[in-house]
Design a protein around this motif. Structure first.
Motif, PDB file in Angstrom:
ATOM      1  N   ASN A 186     -21.626  63.857  -8.727  1.00 45.23           N
ATOM      2  CA  ASN A 186     -20.622  62.807  -8.602  1.00 45.23           C
ATOM      3  C   ASN A 186     -21.219  61.425  -8.828  1.00 45.23           C
ATOM      4  O   ASN A 186     -20.621  60.569  -9.488  1.00 45.23           O
ATOM      5  CB  ASN A 186     -19.971  62.868  -7.215  1.00 45.23           C
ATOM      6  N   GLU A 228     -23.054  68.436 -13.128  1.00 43.92           N
ATOM      7  CA  GLU A 228     -21.621  68.737 -13.129  1.00 43.92           C
ATOM      8  C   GLU A 228     -21.401  70.247 -13.138  1.00 43.92           C
ATOM      9  O   GLU A 228     -20.549  70.777 -12.408  1.00 43.92           O
ATOM     10  CB  GLU A 228     -20.958  68.102 -14.343  1.00 43.92           C
ATOM     11  N   ASN A 231     -22.379  71.640  -9.771  1.00 44.02           N
ATOM     12  CA  ASN A 231     -21.340  71.383  -8.768  1.00 44.02           C
ATOM     13  C   ASN A 231     -20.170  72.351  -8.901  1.00 44.02           C
ATOM     14  O   ASN A 231     -19.579  72.767  -7.903  1.00 44.02           O
ATOM     15  CB  ASN A 231     -20.838  69.947  -8.893  1.00 44.02           C
TER      16      ASN A 231
END
Length: 389
Positions: A186, A228, A231
């Motif tokens: 993030n 990303e 995640n």
């Protein structure tokens, strides 16, 4: 009410096998807190349940012997046989997984057949931390740039004004937090979106740092894409009701070369596809039972509507031999997600306005985390009514 829900759970665990997940943390007032959850299927139920078991402050150290003693004392006090433990999930701390004096080693001395699982989320996070030196340096540069802006109130206000002038997508920058699993992805995603504005701002406030950020652009973009994907996998591994089989599928979809014990987990095809499996290729001891369930129309309907996990739980009493083979896959915690979630609740409840509240003795934390309903009517009958009212 907390004592009532605890007794309801202990009554179930005395007669039912269960898996365990536990971890310890240090609270804001420097106390060592041990917390445990259980996953079980009651003999009179057709569903599995995840439930908060106990939390306890450790008076001194947090080594494996101390943690094991706390668990063993609780089980003894509640008359729960320790041999009912099928599996145990912990993080990778030496006090938990130490070969000789770790908690899992001590548990196996008492329960030799127990399956011990290193939390998939923790192992996944360790893999994400393994970066090449150039990428590690680029990440440090990005973190320094973020801290240069966010750690100073004046810089934060000036930067906010700059990206409003540049019509950027985000209004605020995210701080990088190493201990939070989703923080890297993030944080770097925001950094990439604001990259040009960050370089422009650093040229004014710290030219030397700005000169380091510009050449790291490609590495930072690569790390943003990498984290990303990490995640996305992490989010799939979190949540209630996640099984070992589901975790294996998620991780295997990310990479087939990841050196994790979970990828070596043997899941027979008949477990997830009981009605398509070739009975002749299965173990002789379960072949007749598989034929029986394949001819069961009601079981086929349950499989089509609820999936393979529900069918084994619902028909555990009808096909005990098959349930004996599948229960470890279903009743084993693959992560310590629930415990980590419980620690967050403790942090929220133990605010400066309630710093004298004993969460364990008062039962507040149990009532917050349990899904069991206290028998209010029964509790009320034990109290004498006030005749004047």
């Amino acid at each position: 009410m907390a004592a009532d829900t605890e007794e309801q759970l202990c009554a179930i665990l005395r007669d039912s096998p269960f898996s365990l997940q536990l971890d310890e943390t240090t609270t804001s007032d420097n106390n060592a807190l041990l917390m445990a959850y259980v996953l079980y299927k009651a003999s009179n139920s057709q569903e599995m349940a995840e439930e908060f078991l106990f939390s306890k402050y450790l008076e001194t150290d947090t080594n494996g012997q101390t943690i094991f003693n706390a668990l063993y004392a609780y089980l003894q006090k509640k008359s729960i046989p320790i041999t009912n433990i099928l599996a145990c999930a912990t993080d990778g701390a030496p006090s938990m997984v130490g070969r000789y004096r770790g908690f899992t080693a001590l548990l196996k001395e008492q329960v030799p057949h127990v399956l011990t699982v290193h939390c998939v989320l923790h192992r996944h996070n360790l893999v994400a931390k393994s970066k090449s030196p150039p990428h590690h340096e680029s990440l440090n540069v990005a973190v320094k740039a973020i801290n240069k802006i966010k750690a100073h109130a004046l810089n934060d206000r000036l930067f906010r004004q700059l990206y409003q002038e540049n019509d950027e997508t985000f209004e605020r920058h995210l701080l990088y937090t190493d201990v939070r699993w989703l923080s890297k992805g993030n944080c770097l995603a925001h950094f990439c979106e604001l990259f040009d504005s960050i370089v422009e701002f650093l040229e004014k406030v710290d030219a030397a740092l700005g000169e380091k950020v510009s050449p790291s652009r490609c590495d930072i973009m690569y790390l943003a894409d990498f984290f990303e994907k990490i995640n996305e996998v992490t989010l799939k591994l979190q949540g209630n009701g996640v099984t070992l089989v589901q975790c294996k599928a998620v991780i295997h979809s990310l990479t087939s070369r990841l050196d994790l014990d979970l990828l070596n987990l043997d899941v027979p095809i008949w477990v997830v596809q009981p009605f398509q499996a070739d009975v002749t290729g299965c173990e002789p001891a379960i072949q007749e039972h598989l034929v029986d369930i394949q001819c069961d129309d009601e079981a086929q309907a349950t499989f089509r509507t609820s999936g393979w996990g529900s069918i084994w739980v619902k028909y555990a009493q009808h096909y005990p031999a098959l349930w004996e083979k599948t229960r470890l896959l279903l009743l084993t915690f693959p992560t310590t997600y629930l415990v980590e979630q419980g620690f967050s609740q403790v942090l929220h409840m133990q605010s400066k306005y309630r710093n004298r509240l004993d969460l364990m003795a008062s039962g507040a934390i149990r009532l917050k985390l349990t899904s069991l309903q206290p028998a209010v009517k029964k509790l009320a009958e034990n109290h004498q009514a006030q005749g004047s009212h």
